[in-house]
Motif scaffolding. Structure first.
Motif, PDB file in Angstrom:
ATOM      1  N   GLY A 297      41.150  94.389  57.020  1.00  0.00           N
ATOM      2  CA  GLY A 297      41.203  95.449  58.012  1.00  0.00           C
ATOM      3  C   GLY A 297      42.076  95.160  59.212  1.00  0.00           C
ATOM      4  N   LEU A 298      42.556  93.932  59.347  1.00  0.00           N
ATOM      5  CA  LEU A 298      43.424  93.574  60.464  1.00  0.00           C
ATOM      6  C   LEU A 298      44.730  94.352  60.367  1.00  0.00           C
ATOM      7  CD1 LEU A 298      43.324  91.409  62.832  1.00  0.00           C
ATOM      8  CD2 LEU A 298      44.851  90.050  61.394  1.00  0.00           C
ATOM      9  N   GLN A 299      45.191  94.873  61.488  1.00  0.00           N
ATOM     10  CA  GLN A 299      46.428  95.649  61.516  1.00  0.00           C
ATOM     11  C   GLN A 299      47.629  94.724  61.355  1.00  0.00           C
ATOM     12  OE1 GLN A 299      48.967  98.347  61.201  1.00  0.00           O
ATOM     13  NE2 GLN A 299      46.908  99.099  61.672  1.00  0.00           N
ATOM     14  N   THR A 300      48.471  95.023  60.368  1.00  0.00           N
ATOM     15  CA  THR A 300      49.639  94.173  60.117  1.00  0.00           C
ATOM     16  C   THR A 300      50.959  94.934  60.241  1.00  0.00           C
ATOM     17  OG1 THR A 300      49.532  94.600  57.721  1.00  0.00           O
ATOM     18  CG2 THR A 300      48.314  92.689  58.554  1.00  0.00           C
ATOM     19  N   GLY A 301      50.902  96.262  60.413  1.00  0.00           N
ATOM     20  CA  GLY A 301      52.136  97.031  60.438  1.00  0.00           C
ATOM     21  C   GLY A 301      52.618  97.442  61.812  1.00  0.00           C
ATOM     22  N   HIS A 302      51.717  97.591  62.748  1.00  0.00           N
ATOM     23  CA  HIS A 302      52.053  98.152  64.056  1.00  0.00           C
ATOM     24  C   HIS A 302      52.691  97.117  64.973  1.00  0.00           C
ATOM     25  CE1 HIS A 302      51.112  99.770  68.157  1.00  0.00           C
ATOM     26  NE2 HIS A 302      51.527 100.880  67.575  1.00  0.00           N
ATOM     27  N   GLU A 303      53.632  97.558  65.825  1.00  0.00           N
ATOM     28  CA  GLU A 303      54.280  96.671  66.796  1.00  0.00           C
ATOM     29  C   GLU A 303      54.101  97.209  68.212  1.00  0.00           C
ATOM     30  OE1 GLU A 303      55.609  93.784  66.617  1.00  0.00           O
ATOM     31  OE2 GLU A 303      55.709  93.496  64.444  1.00  0.00           O
ATOM     32  N   MET A 304      54.023  96.290  69.167  1.00  0.00           N
ATOM     33  CA  MET A 304      53.853  96.642  70.573  1.00  0.00           C
ATOM     34  C   MET A 304      55.188  97.021  71.213  1.00  0.00           C
ATOM     35  SD  MET A 304      50.558  95.760  71.129  1.00  0.00           S
ATOM     36  CE  MET A 304      50.448  95.648  72.903  1.00  0.00           C
ATOM     37  N   VAL A 305      55.094  97.653  72.403  1.00  0.00           N
ATOM     38  CA  VAL A 305      56.253  97.836  73.274  1.00  0.00           C
ATOM     39  C   VAL A 305      55.858  97.321  74.660  1.00  0.00           C
ATOM     40  CG1 VAL A 305      57.062  99.847  71.996  1.00  0.00           C
ATOM     41  CG2 VAL A 305      55.604 100.184  74.005  1.00  0.00           C
TER      42      VAL A 305
ATOM     43  N   GLU B 295      58.615 103.353  82.162  1.00  0.00           N
ATOM     44  CA  GLU B 295      59.744 103.303  81.232  1.00  0.00           C
ATOM     45  C   GLU B 295      59.530 102.199  80.193  1.00  0.00           C
ATOM     46  OE1 GLU B 295      62.068 105.441  81.236  1.00  0.00           O
ATOM     47  OE2 GLU B 295      62.288 106.242  83.272  1.00  0.00           O
ATOM     48  N   VAL B 296      60.027 102.418  78.996  1.00  0.00           N
ATOM     49  CA  VAL B 296      59.978 101.393  77.954  1.00  0.00           C
ATOM     50  C   VAL B 296      61.168 100.456  78.144  1.00  0.00           C
ATOM     51  CG1 VAL B 296      60.101 100.929  75.472  1.00  0.00           C
ATOM     52  CG2 VAL B 296      58.801 102.900  76.322  1.00  0.00           C
ATOM     53  N   ILE B 297      60.898  99.150  78.233  1.00  0.00           N
ATOM     54  CA  ILE B 297      61.979  98.172  78.439  1.00  0.00           C
ATOM     55  C   ILE B 297      62.110  97.165  77.297  1.00  0.00           C
ATOM     56  CG2 ILE B 297      61.894  98.380  80.957  1.00  0.00           C
ATOM     57  CD1 ILE B 297      60.271  95.734  80.966  1.00  0.00           C
ATOM     58  N   TRP B 298      61.168  97.165  76.376  1.00  0.00           N
ATOM     59  CA  TRP B 298      61.208  96.267  75.197  1.00  0.00           C
ATOM     60  C   TRP B 298      60.436  96.908  74.073  1.00  0.00           C
ATOM     61  CZ3 TRP B 298      58.010  93.782  71.795  1.00  0.00           C
ATOM     62  CH2 TRP B 298      58.564  92.741  71.047  1.00  0.00           C
ATOM     63  N   PRO B 299      60.954  96.798  72.839  1.00  0.00           N
ATOM     64  CA  PRO B 299      62.173  96.110  72.405  1.00  0.00           C
ATOM     65  C   PRO B 299      63.427  96.903  72.802  1.00  0.00           C
ATOM     66  CG  PRO B 299      61.175  97.232  70.551  1.00  0.00           C
ATOM     67  CD  PRO B 299      60.222  97.395  71.695  1.00  0.00           C
ATOM     68  N   LYS B 300      64.557  96.262  72.666  1.00  0.00           N
ATOM     69  CA  LYS B 300      65.804  96.887  73.101  1.00  0.00           C
ATOM     70  C   LYS B 300      66.066  98.204  72.381  1.00  0.00           C
ATOM     71  CE  LYS B 300      68.172  92.624  74.534  1.00  0.00           C
ATOM     72  NZ  LYS B 300      69.319  91.712  74.289  1.00  0.00           N
ATOM     73  N   ALA B 301      65.677  98.260  71.109  1.00  0.00           N
ATOM     74  CA  ALA B 301      65.934  99.470  70.325  1.00  0.00           C
ATOM     75  C   ALA B 301      65.170 100.672  70.874  1.00  0.00           C
ATOM     76  CB  ALA B 301      65.547  99.237  68.870  1.00  0.00           C
TER      77      ALA B 301
ATOM     78  N   VAL C 132      55.637  96.464  87.912  1.00  0.00           N
ATOM     79  CA  VAL C 132      54.555  95.918  87.081  1.00  0.00           C
ATOM     80  C   VAL C 132      54.778  96.354  85.635  1.00  0.00           C
ATOM     81  CG1 VAL C 132      52.073  95.858  86.674  1.00  0.00           C
ATOM     82  CG2 VAL C 132      52.947  95.939  89.019  1.00  0.00           C
ATOM     83  N   THR C 133      54.609  95.434  84.717  1.00  0.00           N
ATOM     84  CA  THR C 133      54.807  95.714  83.298  1.00  0.00           C
ATOM     85  C   THR C 133      53.495  95.603  82.537  1.00  0.00           C
ATOM     86  OG1 THR C 133      55.362  93.407  82.778  1.00  0.00           O
ATOM     87  CG2 THR C 133      57.184  94.864  83.378  1.00  0.00           C
ATOM     88  N   VAL C 134      53.459  96.250  81.383  1.00  0.00           N
ATOM     89  CA  VAL C 134      52.250  96.251  80.564  1.00  0.00           C
ATOM     90  C   VAL C 134      52.633  96.236  79.089  1.00  0.00           C
ATOM     91  CG1 VAL C 134      52.115  98.786  80.635  1.00  0.00           C
ATOM     92  CG2 VAL C 134      50.060  97.442  80.091  1.00  0.00           C
ATOM     93  N   PRO C 135      52.016  95.336  78.317  1.00  0.00           N
ATOM     94  CA  PRO C 135      52.198  95.415  76.868  1.00  0.00           C
ATOM     95  C   PRO C 135      51.436  96.634  76.372  1.00  0.00           C
ATOM     96  CG  PRO C 135      50.628  93.677  77.421  1.00  0.00           C
ATOM     97  CD  PRO C 135      51.151  94.211  78.712  1.00  0.00           C
ATOM     98  N   SER C 136      52.105  97.494  75.667  1.00  0.00           N
ATOM     99  CA  SER C 136      51.512  98.780  75.306  1.00  0.00           C
ATOM    100  C   SER C 136      51.528  98.992  73.802  1.00  0.00           C
ATOM    101  CB  SER C 136      52.292  99.913  75.995  1.00  0.00           C
ATOM    102  OG  SER C 136      51.771 101.175  75.652  1.00  0.00           O
TER     103      SER C 136
END
Length: 455
Positions: A419-427, A441-447, A329-333
């Motif tokens: 106030g909207l967040q524009t800098g943060h990215e999900m994993v 485990e983190v599987i995305w992004p590849k980096a 099972v995966t989750v956007p985090s």
């Protein structure tokens, strides 16, 4: 829950005459004073009562005690060397699992900061005081309690409740009174597009949640048949509205698109539709109770899915209690303990994870990390502003572009989405079983990948 019960949930706990049980004693003493006085007034003898002077003194003393106690019971203004931050927590109700995790992040930040002497501003140290109430996962209570936090508890700054729906209610109050509110657990963009000036979003917005999952599925199986099955609530619908478009643009075929009631506990009918549609990928879910139940029942029904991404629920450490039903099972985090951002201020992710585990006995998920980060960001803004004044702190937040252990933080200053967040990215994280134990485990992004994908 009545007001007396709400008061008992305040943090820190009030002591002395402020406690309801002591107020009862005060009322009893006041009645005793009236009884003594009345008994003397009813005396008809012209001869002075030798005890009258003594009783008069008792009456006067009791009245003064009662008056002082009632003043003590009133909400006190913050001390000059204290900054009060107010918020509500879903200690009870359907949102309690994730909301309490968020609160623990707040608490760890406060405790560590106060242990170091507090926030340093202009040569002065400010300790952090929390005032919090149980919103019971109910919108109607949120507006009532945030009004109380501002007017009666004199909170100078606010943290948000958990969930986009509750934050929308809290934002009405914070904007009305012009209080800065750091929002965590509130990814839906709509609240930030209503002309609000005092909201600052820590999380990536809802339209970014499933980008990584869709990109990964396309890479693994360009001909995937996708089922969109999601909770009928503002946050989940906002996420899936964007995902629906993103899946189409990726060339993936959607074979089922269905929302379910927030009260759903039997997902059998929905799972039968998934099987009938011959879906091999499912994207959706909502929050912890429904997401965990859906994952369990999909496993029990042997639905034949090759990929399962659910919102929120799989990020919780509690998800591991599902055993084999959690595998794959995966989750956007918003964050994972393995991330390796180099923070401009505050601890690294590994240090935070160790300290959180030492305090609470569990590994933190992104809800806890987001709560801690909200504190770090507010602390940084107050320190750089050189003052706790709202306008000065807001100016620093509007210009902030910094990295913490949570990742990059930058807020939109466009009046249309302030106030909207524009800098943060999900994993994207995935539950995997190794040597008989479950790990995320983190599987995305590849980096940022810490393990190969299980598909």
């Amino acid at each position: 829950m009545g007001e007396a019960n709400a008061l008992r949930l305040a943090e820190p706990d009030r002591s002395g005459f402020g406690h309801p049980e002591n107020l009862i004693d005060i009322k009893c003493d006041a009645r005793k004073a009236r009884t003594i006085k009345s008994s003397r007034l009813l005396a008809t003898s012209d001869t002075p009562d030798p005890g009258s002077w003594e009783d008069a003194m008792i009456v006067k003393k009791l009245v003064l005690i009662a008056a002082a106690a009632l003043l003590t019971a009133s909400p006190a203004l913050p001390a000059d060397d204290t900054l009060t931050i107010g918020f509500t927590v879903s200690r009870t109700g359907k949102l309690n699992n994730d909301s309490i995790a968020q609160m623990r992040g707040f608490e760890l930040w406060r405790d560590e900061l106060n242990d170091k002497g507090g926030i340093s501003v202009g040569g002065k140290q400010y300790k952090i005081n929390f005032m919090s109430y149980d919103d019971e996962s109910v919108n109607a209570r949120v507006q009532q309690l945030y009004t109380r936090l501002i007017n009666q508890d004199k909170a100078q700054f606010l943290f948000s409740p958990y969930s986009s729906g509750l934050v929308a209610s809290a934002a009405i109050v914070s904007e009305q009174y012009g209080r800065i509110m750091l929002t965590t657990g509130a990814a839906e963009e709509k609240t930030y597009k209503l002309g609000n000036k005092n909201l600052f979003q820590v999380y990536s917005s809802a339209d970014r949640y499933l980008v990584g999952a869709i990109e990964t599925v396309k890479e693994l199986n360009p001909n995937a048949r996708v089922a969109l099955v999601y909770k009928d609530d503002p946050f989940s619908k906002a996420v899936l509205q964007s995902a629906r478009k993103q899946a189409g643009e990726a060339g993936l075929r959607t074979v089922l698109d269905e929302a379910y009631s927030p009260e759903t506990t039997d997902f059998g009918p929905v799972i039968n539709k998934i099987i009938s549609a011959k879906a091999d990928v499912l994207l959706g879910g909502g929050h912890y109770p429904d997401g965990a139940t859906l994952a369990r029942q999909i496993y029990d029904h042997k639905a034949g899915l090759k990929w399962l991404t659910l919102l929120v629920a799989p990020d919780s450490p509690n998800f591991a209690t599902m055993g084999d039903a959690a595998i794959g099972v995966t989750v956007p985090s918003q964050w994972e303990p393995q991330v390796s951002f180099k923070p401009d201020f505050g601890p690294a992710a590994a240090d935070f994870t160790q300290r959180f585990h030492a305090k609470y006995g569990i590994e933190p998920g992104y809800h806890a990390a987001g709560g801690y980060t909200a504190g770090l960001i507010l602390q940084r803004a107050i320190e750089q502003a050189g003052s706790p004044e709202q306008a000065k702190v807001a100016a620093v937040l509007n210009g902030m572009d910094a990295t913490t252990m949570f990742g990059r933080t930058k807020f939109s200053t466009d009046p249309k989405e302030h106030g909207l967040q524009t800098g943060h990215e999900m994993v994207i994280a995935q539950w995997q079983k190794k040597s008989g134990a479950l790990f995320k485990e983190v599987i995305w992004p590849k980096a940022a990948r810490t393990s190969d994908i299980v598909y």
